[in-house]
Design a protein around this motif. Structure first.
Motif: not given
Length: 145
Positions: A103-110
């Protein structure tokens, strides 16, 4: 690297479309309220059981590349895992969409099923703004409101 839309070939077009996804994901994560929405970008890696494996003349080359990557991955663990399966990718997308840990991973690239790093162009705010302006212009010219 973003390429000139007039001079590139079909593989460049494919690469640019993946880069555009990453750029747009970063734009959304920057401009939307993270309290209300989480934006992540996901690159599933090379999925051998999709259309590229059956790409006609490329099939022998792709098959050798895939087998080589699998062999190197089994031999040398430091090589990034670039091969996935459709099932593995779908499972990870479901986790991204439903599990609280993301939920708090906004902007994350997987990448495949771990935190990765997008092309540096994806983090360039001016390129993000250019892509959005260009997309809106195309939408407007096509008559969509």
């Amino acid at each position: 690297m973003w390429k000139n839309p007039i001079t590139y070939a079909h593989m460049d077009a494919y690469a640019n479309s993946k880069l555009a996804n990453a750029i747009y994901g970063q734009y959304l994560s920057r401009t939307l309220d993270p309290k209300n929405i989480t934006v992540v970008t996901y690159a599933p890696g090379f999925i051998g059981d999709t259309g590229l494996m059956n790409a006609g003349l490329l099939q022998p080359l792709v098959k050798v590349m895939v087998e080589s990557i699998i062999w190197f991955n089994s031999w040398w663990n430091d090589i990034p895992n670039v091969i996935s399966t459709l099932e593995r990718s779908c499972n990870f997308i479901c986790r991204l969409a439903t599990e609280d840990e993301y939920v708090k991973d906004t902007g994350r690239y997987y990448s495949i099923d771990h935190i990765g790093e997008a092309n540096p162009d994806a983090y360039d705010i001016s390129k993000q703004d250019q892509l959005v302006a260009f997309s809106l212009r195309l939408i407007n010219e096509a008559g969509f409101d």
